[in-house]
Design a protein around this motif. Structure first.
Motif, short mmCIF file in Angstrom:
data_model
loop_
_atom_site.label_atom_id
_atom_site.label_comp_id
_atom_site.label_asym_id
_atom_site.label_seq_id
_atom_site.Cartn_x
_atom_site.Cartn_y
_atom_site.Cartn_z
N PHE A 120 0.83 -1.21 0.00
CA PHE A 120 0.00 0.00 0.00
C PHE A 120 0.87 1.26 0.00
O PHE A 120 0.51 2.27 -0.62
CB PHE A 120 -0.93 0.01 1.22
N LEU A 121 2.00 1.21 0.69
CA LEU A 121 2.90 2.37 0.71
C LEU A 121 3.47 2.62 -0.68
O LEU A 121 3.60 3.78 -1.10
CB LEU A 121 4.03 2.14 1.71
N LYS A 122 3.82 1.57 -1.40
CA LYS A 122 4.31 1.73 -2.77
C LYS A 122 3.24 2.39 -3.64
O LYS A 122 3.53 3.28 -4.44
CB LYS A 122 4.70 0.37 -3.35
N MET A 123 1.97 1.95 -3.45
CA MET A 123 0.87 2.56 -4.20
C MET A 123 0.73 4.03 -3.84
O MET A 123 0.56 4.89 -4.71
CB MET A 123 -0.44 1.84 -3.88
N ALA A 124 0.82 4.33 -2.53
CA ALA A 124 0.63 5.70 -2.06
C ALA A 124 1.69 6.64 -2.64
O ALA A 124 1.39 7.79 -3.00
CB ALA A 124 0.66 5.74 -0.54
N LEU A 125 2.91 6.18 -2.74
CA LEU A 125 4.00 7.02 -3.22
C LEU A 125 3.91 7.30 -4.72
O LEU A 125 4.61 8.17 -5.24
CB LEU A 125 5.35 6.39 -2.89
N LYS A 126 3.05 6.55 -5.41
CA LYS A 126 2.80 6.80 -6.82
C LYS A 126 1.76 7.90 -7.03
O LYS A 126 1.59 8.40 -8.15
CB LYS A 126 2.31 5.52 -7.51
N ILE A 127 1.08 8.27 -5.96
CA ILE A 127 0.00 9.25 -6.03
C ILE A 127 0.53 10.64 -5.67
O ILE A 127 1.46 10.76 -4.85
CB ILE A 127 -1.15 8.86 -5.07
N LYS A 128 -0.04 11.67 -6.23
CA LYS A 128 0.35 13.04 -5.89
C LYS A 128 0.14 13.29 -4.40
O LYS A 128 -0.77 12.74 -3.78
CB LYS A 128 -0.46 14.04 -6.72
N SER A 129 0.99 14.16 -3.83
CA SER A 129 1.06 14.32 -2.38
C SER A 129 -0.28 14.63 -1.72
O SER A 129 -0.58 14.10 -0.65
CB SER A 129 2.07 15.41 -2.03
N LYS A 130 -1.11 15.48 -2.32
CA LYS A 130 -2.39 15.84 -1.70
C LYS A 130 -3.34 14.66 -1.68
O LYS A 130 -4.00 14.39 -0.67
CB LYS A 130 -3.01 17.03 -2.44
N LEU A 131 -3.42 13.96 -2.79
CA LEU A 131 -4.30 12.79 -2.84
C LEU A 131 -3.72 11.62 -2.05
O LEU A 131 -4.46 10.75 -1.60
CB LEU A 131 -4.52 12.37 -4.30
N ARG A 132 -2.40 11.62 -1.88
CA ARG A 132 -1.74 10.55 -1.14
C ARG A 132 -2.25 10.50 0.30
O ARG A 132 -2.54 9.42 0.83
CB ARG A 132 -0.23 10.77 -1.15
N ILE A 133 -2.36 11.66 0.94
CA ILE A 133 -2.85 11.72 2.32
C ILE A 133 -4.26 11.17 2.40
O ILE A 133 -4.61 10.44 3.33
CB ILE A 133 -2.79 13.17 2.85
N VAL A 134 -5.08 11.53 1.41
CA VAL A 134 -6.47 11.04 1.38
C VAL A 134 -6.47 9.52 1.27
O VAL A 134 -7.21 8.83 1.99
CB VAL A 134 -7.24 11.67 0.20
N PHE A 135 -5.64 8.99 0.37
CA PHE A 135 -5.56 7.54 0.17
C PHE A 135 -5.17 6.83 1.46
O PHE A 135 -5.78 5.82 1.84
CB PHE A 135 -4.52 7.26 -0.93
N ILE A 136 -4.18 7.37 2.15
CA ILE A 136 -3.68 6.74 3.39
C ILE A 136 -4.75 6.76 4.47
O ILE A 136 -5.00 5.74 5.14
CB ILE A 136 -2.40 7.45 3.87
N PHE A 137 -5.42 7.91 4.63
CA PHE A 137 -6.43 8.01 5.69
C PHE A 137 -7.69 7.23 5.36
O PHE A 137 -8.38 6.74 6.27
CB PHE A 137 -6.74 9.47 5.99
N VAL A 138 -8.01 7.09 4.07
CA VAL A 138 -9.17 6.27 3.69
C VAL A 138 -8.91 4.81 4.05
O VAL A 138 -9.77 4.14 4.65
CB VAL A 138 -9.47 6.41 2.19
#
Length: 324
Positions: A120-138
């Protein structure tokens, strides 16, 4: 690893301390050293499977073999083996009765959770920083809500929960230079505040079971846990600099922490403590406190000796990914 052993003694007074940090600090370390090499997801999964899942299934195989011969545990042989196989396949760290019966595999659920967390962390780091936080908290939000409804196989929800701590560890690595430049006075202020936040969490401990994603006091517990991990990091750093012989001792078990964990779940599952402890109590007249100290000593000596011996076996080194 020693804290994880202490957390399995079933002592609430110990659990309210070690449960605040013993798993979060592993996830922080995983995130701190996580590197996205730009490889495909297939190669990433293959590599992490080799590092985490082969040791998981090898340990499960040993548990199943021991279950066949563990006549001292009582019960039907077929049922013992079936229970162990089902627990191995489902990969849950806790036992559930609803909506259907799930058997616990024990402490090595952590390996599957770490696998998912890093994916999941690898996926998150592929996402832009603002959306990354949303992805992690979701994902984190899903983990702490869905466990009340159903527990998914292979500790997927625990991996979602781990992602938050891994990302914090990744940020600590990313901003390491900036953090190190903070003034000494400000660092001292942070240490004092972190210590009191950690103590506050321990004093008001309700539930902080990452094994099934239960965060009793919400964001306060998450902050308190991160503060506790920070204090222990600074303590470890001090030991490393000032007390080398202690540092070397801990470094050995840090190096073999994966093997330590797997040996611990084997001894926890099959060592006949229920027969050993009463015999010693009867022979020595131990008090409750003395018995607890005896339990800790027996466990630590047993696991330590097993690690020292097995880490030298070529097959074990190969399976658990240790180089020469």
């Amino acid at each position: 690893m020693y804290s994880i052993v202490l957390g399995h003694l079933g002592q609430p007074s110990i659990n309210r301390i070690v449960f605040t940090y013993h798993l979060p600090i592993f996830y922080l370390i995983s995130g701190y050293f996580f590197k996205d090499q730009g490889e495909s997801y297939g190669k990433f999964i293959k590599y992490k499977g080799r590092r985490l899942l082969i040791p998981y299934y090898f340990t499960c195989l040993i548990l199943c073999i021991i279950a066949i011969f563990a006549s001292w545990r009582g019960g039907d042989l077929h049922q013992r083996l079936l229970k162990q196989v089902l627990a191995s396949l489902y990969g849950a760290g806790d036992r559930y009765e609803q909506p259907f019966k799930i058997y616990s595999i024990g402490a090595i659920w952590f390996l599957w959770a770490t696998f998912w967390g890093e994916l999941f962390l690898k996926m998150a780091l592929k996402i832009k920083s603002k959306l990354r936080i949303v992805f992690i908290f979701v994902l984190f939000g899903l983990s702490v809500t869905t466990y009340k409804i159903i527990w998914l196989p292979l500790s997927i929800q625990a991996g979602m929960c781990a992602l938050l701590f891994m990302y914090v560890g990744h940020l600590l690595r990313e901003y390491h230079d900036e953090i190190s430049m903070v003034k000494t006075v400000d660092q001292a202020f942070f240490v004092v505040m972190a210590f009191f936040m950690w103590i506050y969490m321990i004093k008001n401990f309700k539930a902080f079971w990452l094994v099934h994603c239960e965060i009793g006091n919400g964001i306060v517990d998450i902050i308190g846990s991160l503060c506790g991990c920070s204090i222990l990091y600074l303590l470890s750093k001090g030991i490393d600099q000032k007390i080398p012989f202690v540092s070397h001792f801990f470094s050995f078990f840090g190096r073999y922490s994966l093997l330590f964990l797997c040996i611990h779940i084997i001894e926890l599952t099959f060592f006949p403590y229920a027969k050993v402890y009463p015999a010693f109590v009867h022979a020595t007249g131990m008090t409750t406190v003395s018995l607890l100290a005896f339990k800790i000593m027996i466990k630590m000596i047993l696991i330590t000796l097993c690690v020292v011996i097995t880490c030298r076996i070529p097959l074990i080194r190969k399976v658990y990914g240790y180089k020469k």
